[in-house]
Write a protein that holds these residues in place. Structure first.
Motif, mmCIF file in Angstrom:
data_model
loop_
_atom_site.group_PDB
_atom_site.id
_atom_site.type_symbol
_atom_site.label_atom_id
_atom_site.label_comp_id
_atom_site.label_asym_id
_atom_site.label_seq_id
_atom_site.Cartn_x
_atom_site.Cartn_y
_atom_site.Cartn_z
ATOM 1 N N PHE A 1 68.009 24.006 11.629
ATOM 2 C CA PHE A 1 67.614 22.905 12.292
ATOM 3 C C PHE A 1 66.389 22.176 11.716
ATOM 4 N N GLN B 1 59.264 14.082 18.622
ATOM 5 C CA GLN B 1 60.553 15.089 18.637
ATOM 6 C C GLN B 1 61.804 14.115 18.971
ATOM 7 N N MET B 2 62.956 14.563 18.224
ATOM 8 C CA MET B 2 64.189 13.924 18.714
ATOM 9 C C MET B 2 64.517 14.292 20.006
ATOM 10 N N PRO C 1 61.339 13.963 30.194
ATOM 11 C CA PRO C 1 61.683 15.259 30.350
ATOM 12 C C PRO C 1 60.679 16.302 29.798
ATOM 13 N N PRO D 1 59.463 18.722 27.060
ATOM 14 C CA PRO D 1 59.882 18.723 25.807
ATOM 15 C C PRO D 1 60.255 19.875 25.275
ATOM 16 N N ASN D 2 60.706 20.068 24.013
ATOM 17 C CA ASN D 2 61.310 21.492 23.298
ATOM 18 C C ASN D 2 59.950 21.879 22.770
ATOM 19 N N ARG E 1 65.211 23.092 18.728
ATOM 20 C CA ARG E 1 66.382 22.274 19.385
ATOM 21 C C ARG E 1 66.017 20.770 19.394
ATOM 22 N N PHE E 2 66.766 19.787 19.913
ATOM 23 C CA PHE E 2 66.655 18.649 20.216
ATOM 24 C C PHE E 2 65.851 18.718 21.728
ATOM 25 N N ALA E 3 65.028 17.921 22.151
ATOM 26 C CA ALA E 3 64.484 18.162 23.517
ATOM 27 C C ALA E 3 65.946 17.616 24.282
ATOM 28 N N ASN E 4 65.708 18.582 25.327
ATOM 29 C CA ASN E 4 66.881 18.384 26.433
ATOM 30 C C ASN E 4 66.484 17.273 27.671
ATOM 31 N N ALA E 5 66.930 15.870 27.061
ATOM 32 C CA ALA E 5 66.223 14.950 27.929
ATOM 33 C C ALA E 5 67.352 14.314 28.710
ATOM 34 N N HIS E 6 68.375 14.880 29.053
ATOM 35 C CA HIS E 6 69.071 14.097 29.963
ATOM 36 C C HIS E 6 70.104 15.089 30.853
#
Lengths: 339, 339
Positions: free
Chosen positions: A132, A145-146, B102, B104-105, B110-115
């Motif tokens: 990643f 961050q994405m 949200p 952040p990670n 990983r991608f930030a779990n934003a949804h």
DNA sequence: CGGCCAGTTGAATCCCGCC
DNA sequence: CGGCGGGATTCAACTGGCC
């Protein structure tokens, strides 16, 4: 195909579970939807079996350190996600691809279906050493961050492949930008990417641009020919330009002691926390003496903060003409020298 | 409860997070996660059975013209969606709730779990006479058809219920704005709304505000008492009042990397400062290589000017037939496309 | 009263290699 | 395979104190 030879799989599986009659716009013109023969399944059970089969085959050829991407919509993605989990795949993220220019809901009977869902999964819960490129994704997003929601337009214009009659060649051609983001996030140059539903070869195009190797599987000869012609014309990006920012975790480790060894930091130098509340003396072996105790930069920083752990690279600073500079800049300097 | 007495069901079913250790922020503070006992399931099979049971019960009490909403995340939503389809529910939309704020990670893994994902479903494919207030949704969205992605902040501040000790009372309290949009879209005043996992009663609060009747089911006595106290204080909206139109969102941020991703700028392109004293090469992740170092457009520009910060958008230019154009014009172009 | 700054917090499947 | 320890890692919104 041999076992465990593939670094990444991207799959856009077919489905046809919910299409009732023909769809028309308010002006009665017909909407050219997805209704190719290869896209039809008689029942959920049929679809689940199909999904189970191709995912099991993917699992077999995927390296243990590899990851899998699947894209779908509410018609099929829940079933795909369930089978994934049942087979032991471990979901890392679900990504919402928010389309800037989706087809509206012409009848006004629902919300405009303006997104698709991608699932990103590793082979198992225990496997934590997947690729990643966190820093690359962060750089791509202006240093933040994405997130799990990606805003991208659907594939239109010159990028959209046409058949001989000027009609779109494939009903669900994905934008190359979407595939590039997928590949950039979870592969490295030279990795092998497999797309088991290759279609017109968007995955291959993105892979070629980014210097990844790829394997495409496609049943429809028309698509195979289109993909071949398309891929022949794709020009890879400048090899220097396709390098991405690596995460520190993947960079070679620079032990603190090397700074002293290499003369970037003199033994006896005093270090300070950002607010000059604490001071520590650097010893020749890379340990710090602080408030009567000794330990690594991390341990001393953690002790001061009264916590389990702490990143000493950002905690400790050295004094240059009254200004405090984090010791991390010395690490960057040494890292550059060692390259 | 008698059969077919309910117009709408909203459900936020529990699931097991399978938490590993403790999660800490980069500053080593602890994250107060979800680990209630009622939230644990031993296996996917157990969870599927649980899901099957509560959905079947919902199906029984739901009017044929009624619809069902479920909210969840990638941990459970795929399984819920599959069971829904297996029971004959007909998915009308999946909705992505994009969180503005949200968590952040923290580890960069990983991608930030934003949804989170909501599924909206009717009882069967044939049932076409469900309630959907298309015009109300369109009005709420500034006269443009409402899409399947909703941007709303998470529940914080005064709306977030606290227990006796000032801690959050419920780990997953939903924002009332989310529930109001759900109820406004798919119920009429006077309709009966059921929430089988009532928690602290957000569904009830939104229903009372909007003049809908409601039934809440909750196992935890603590939550029941909190919900009762909360609901007693909710003041229904003026029946004649209409939901105020939300102000337009501020201009969306355009990360530099998106220009490359979207093909407005080719990886490998050379950028120049206005006087062509410096050159930089664009990499695929949106970083620049300039004079041996890499960094964002802003950082490289700042380094060159020897300043703390610099607006790279106006500093860096690209060459078109010998003329230098600031990259900012590309940002304007992309911003226009994304509206 | 407003602006600024520091501190807190939120559904999170959140490290990895060596011994 | 478990334990240990080095070392990598966060964004937006809200709160409250201070000036």
């Amino acid at each position: 195909m041999p076992e465990k030879c593939v670094d990444l799989i991207f799959a856009d599986p077919p489905y046809n579970l919910q299409l009732g009659g023909e769809l028309t716009r308010p002006d009665q013109s017909r909407v050219d939807g997805v209704d190719a023969d290869w896209d039809r399944f008689a029942s959920f059970d049929d679809y689940d079996l199909f999904t189970h089969d191709w995912l099991a085959a993917c699992r077999r050829v995927l390296k243990d350190t590899g990851t899998l991407w699947v894209i779908g919509s509410y018609h099929n993605i829940f079933r795909v996600g369930t089978v994934l989990q049942d087979q032991g795949f471990w979901i890392l993220n679900d990504i919402t691809w928010r389309k800037t220019n989706p087809m509206p809901n012409f009848r006004g009977t629902r919300f405009a279906n303006a997104h698709e869902t991608l699932i990103w999964a590793s082979k198992s819960q225990d496997q934590k050493t997947y690729t990643f490129n966190y820093e690359a994704m962060k750089a791509l997003n202006d240093g933040v961050q994405m997130r799990s929601d990606w805003v991208l337009p659907i594939c239109t214009g010159a990028e959209r492949l046409k058949d001989g009659h000027g009609e779109k060649a494939h009903p669900t051609q994905k934008p190359e930008a979407l595939l590039r983001r997928v590949l950039m996030s979870s592969t490295n140059p030279g990795d092998v990417v497999l797309d088991p539903f290759f279609g017109t070869g968007t995955t291959g195009a993105a892979a070629k641009q980014l210097g990844r190797r790829f394997i495409g599987i496609e049943r429809e000869e028309t698509y195979v020919r289109l993909a071949e012609a398309r891929l022949a014309k794709v020009i890879p990006f400048d090899p220097a330009a396709r390098e991405v920012t690596r995460s520190k975790r993947q960079e070679p480790r620079i032990p603190f002691g090397w700074l002293i060894e290499r003369g970037l930091l003199e033994p006896g130098t005093m270090l300070f926390d950002p607010k000059r509340r604490w001071a520590a003396k650097v010893r020749v072996d890379g340990t710090l003496v602080c408030d009567g105790t000794t330990g690594s930069i991390h341990r001393t920083a953690a002790q001061i903060q009264g916590l389990d752990a702490c990143n000493g690279w950002t905690f400790w600073h050295f004094d240059v003409e009254g200004r405090l500079i984090p010791i991390d800049v010395l690490r960057q300097q040494l890292r550059a020298e060692l390259n």
